[in-house]
Structures are given as C-alpha cells and as structure tokens.
Design an enzyme around this catalytic site. Structure first.
Site, short mmCIF file in Angstrom:
data_model
loop_
_atom_site.label_atom_id
_atom_site.label_comp_id
_atom_site.label_asym_id
_atom_site.label_seq_id
_atom_site.Cartn_x
_atom_site.Cartn_y
_atom_site.Cartn_z
CD1 TRP A 123 -0.55 -11.56 5.63
CD2 TRP A 123 -0.57 -13.16 4.07
NE1 TRP A 123 -0.23 -10.98 4.42
CE2 TRP A 123 -0.22 -11.95 3.45
CE3 TRP A 123 -0.65 -14.33 3.28
CZ2 TRP A 123 0.04 -11.84 2.09
CZ3 TRP A 123 -0.38 -14.22 1.92
CH2 TRP A 123 -0.04 -13.00 1.34
CG HIS A 124 -4.24 -7.94 6.15
ND1 HIS A 124 -3.24 -6.97 6.08
CD2 HIS A 124 -5.34 -7.29 6.59
CE1 HIS A 124 -3.75 -5.80 6.46
NE2 HIS A 124 -5.03 -5.97 6.77
CB SER A 161 -0.56 0.89 5.00
OG SER A 161 -0.48 -0.29 5.78
CG HIS A 165 -0.42 -3.40 8.44
ND1 HIS A 165 -0.53 -4.38 9.38
CD2 HIS A 165 -0.48 -4.02 7.23
CE1 HIS A 165 -0.61 -5.56 8.78
NE2 HIS A 165 -0.60 -5.37 7.47
CD GLU A 171 -2.29 -8.84 1.67
OE1 GLU A 171 -2.38 -8.60 2.90
OE2 GLU A 171 -1.70 -8.09 0.87
CG ASP A 175 0.26 -8.76 7.76
OD1 ASP A 175 -0.95 -8.65 7.51
OD2 ASP A 175 1.14 -8.09 7.19
CB ALA A 184 -0.90 -0.01 1.23
ZN LIG Z 1 -1.13 -6.99 6.20
#
Ligand SMILES: [Zn+2]
Length: 323
Positions: free
Chosen positions: A291-292, A233, A235, A289, A242, A228
């Site tokens: 894992w996100h 992002s 995050h 994704e 993650d 991103a």
């Molecule tokens: Zn992520």
C-alpha cells in the site's frame, strides 16, 4: 619501440628496392630476431603488469584481468600486500551496481558472512550501508534532492522539516486532513481516475504527510519493528502515500484486489514506486508494504521498475556515487 606492422612494412620496403642493402634471407632472419625481441619485451611487460601480479595471488588469468580493470592501483597494491585471495572477489567486482570505493567493505562483509549471501546481495547491502548498524551510524539526509530525497533507516530528517509546496487532498479520494506535495497530489488524481476507468474501483489515500511530532506519537503506540523512528519516516517527506480503495479498505485485501494489482503494475506511469517490495527487506529495512507508494517522478520510477531495484539502491548507485 616500432610496432610489428611497422617493422614488416620497413623490411618489405627495403627488399622491394633495386639497391637492396641486404639479401632476402638476411632480411627474414632480422625480422625473426626483432620478433623474438618484441615478444620478450611484451613478456617482461606482462610480468610487471597488475594483471599478472593479481594472477600470482591465485586468481585465474581471466579473473585477474577483470579485477585489474575494476580496481584502483591502491586496491590492487593492497591485495598484493595482503596476498589476498577470495573466490568471490571477481564476481563482486562484476556486479552491475559495484562501487569501487566500497570494495574493501564488500570483502569484509563476505569474510564475516555466515548466511551464504550472494555477490549481488553483498553489493546491495553494503551500498545501502547495511553492513553498519543503520540507526547508530545514521546521517542527515540531503534535502536538496527534490523528489529524489532519500529517507530511510540510515538517512533522517530534522524534526522541523516540511516541504513548502504541500496541498490538501480532496476528501472524495482521501480521508480528511491528508496533504502531500502538489505534484504528488496531481499524479495521484490522474492515477485514481485511470484506475477507476480500468477497474471500477476507487483508490483512497489513507495517510500521506506525517509530521515529526505525529510520527513520535505513532511510534509510541505501535510495534517498533514496523513503524519508523521519528525523523526516519518517509511520510515526513510529503512524497509518500499509503493507499487502499473504497472497495477494499483493509490493506491486505487491497493487496489481492484487482485495483491493488492494477496500481502496482501501473503506478510508475504516474511517477510512483512501490517503496517496500517483497523480498527486499534486508535492503529497505521494512517488510513488504503493497500500500505504500513513493513519488520519484516518471523517469526514475520507470528505471527503478525496469532494473528491479529499490530506491535505496538506486540512490546509492546513480545519485550518491556520482557526487
Ligand atoms: Zn506508509
């Protein structure tokens, strides 16, 4: 104008009386005349209705009825002024996440679409502003939404944004230095504990909060199509994690692992959603994704899961539209 029932009752009352002021045949004839008049008025009224005017554009009556209920007067006037017929229009307004204000954008998208996009996807794409260039038209995100803040390719955060309730993860379940909002950390501990009981594997936080400056560094060295832009992002919200596991630290082997599958099936019970699901790349702007995770609270996470939509779609329909 009296209703038919009222007319019938009135005539019955008249004919039932001892001092009839008209004979029964005359009463019946009067009733027929009135019926014809009422029907004529109804016919004239239908000819002047929005429904009939839409029907005149070429839409079957059932579709004209649906469109007349879904669209505003102004939108109907506009259809009529343009003499506009589109075989997909009725299907678009019947979509679960149809937003009336977006109608002309849905139609404009459909008119230039060469990919045969379905009405469901047209509505989803336009609702998340995918009919515009996200980055060129990006807007500041609304930071008053708490756990429902939306950050994506269209909504960005200021470079200085950071939540005030951040805490660090214990290093037994996270790589050093990771932090997130307090409730997110607590929810993760609970999920990690239950996952361990069920699968014997230990979930680990790879990355959580990333500052704007850190994201700038990540952005410089990674593929721009998967990382991103700083400010965009998720995050930076302090609400995203993650995750992999000690047993499967590599993200794609984690995707196939028992604990990875367990996490995807159960994360909503702890308030998390899989933010970038497979097959929704055109809505989220990101590839799958597994894992996100993103924290949105249990109620919202459960609803997003049960409706099979992304957070971007949820936000457009259930939050933004109701303002
Ligand atoms: Zn992520």
């Amino acid at each position: 104008m009296p209703s038919l029932t009222e007319v019938k009752h009135y005539l019955k009352a008249c004919t039932d009386r001892d001092h009839l002021w008209m004979s029964r045949p005359l009463a019946v004839a009067s009733l027929l005349v009135i019926l014809v008049l009422v029907k004529s008025c109804q016919g004239i009224s239908f000819l002047n209705s929005r429904e009939y005017k839409i029907h005149q554009l070429g839409y079957p009556l059932n579709e004209a009825h649906t469109l007349s209920l879904a669209l505003s007067d102004q939108q109907v006037d506009s259809l009529i002024a343009l003499q506009y017929y589109d075989s997909l229009a009725c299907s678009i307004v019947s979509q679960q996440y149809f937003i009336q204000d977006h109608f002309t954008r849905y139609i404009a998208y459909h008119k230039t679409d060469t990919a045969g996009t379905s009405p469901t996807d047209i509505v989803a794409i336009v609702n998340v502003n995918g009919d515009n260039d996200w980055e060129k038209t990006a807007v500041k995100c609304d930071t008053t939404r708490g756990y429902l803040i939306l950050v994506n390719k269209y909504h960005y955060l200021d470079s200085t944004y950071k939540r005030g309730d951040m805490v660090k993860f214990q290093t037994t379940c996270s790589y050093p230095g990771n932090e997130a909002a307090r409730d997110v950390v607590d929810a993760f501990y609970k999920m990690q504990e239950d996952c361990k009981k069920q699968t014997q594997a230990q979930l680990m936080v790879n990355t959580s909060y990333r500052s704007f400056d850190y994201q700038t560094e990540v952005f410089k060295i990674h593929d721009k199509s998967i990382v991103a832009t700083p400010g965009h992002s998720e995050h930076q919200t302090g609400l995203s994690l993650d995750i992999t596991s000690i047993e499967h630290p590599e993200k794609w082997s984690f995707e196939k692992s028992t604990e990875g599958k367990w996490m995807r099936e159960h994360c909503h019970e702890y308030g998390f959603i899989l933010r970038y699901p497979a097959g929704k790349e055109h809505i989220t702007g990101y590839g799958y994704e597994p894992w996100h995770l993103r924290y949105v609270g249990v109620k919202t996470a459960s609803r997003i899961l049960s409706e099979g939509i992304t957070f971007d779609e949820y936000y457009a329909y259930y939050i933004e539209q109701t303002n």
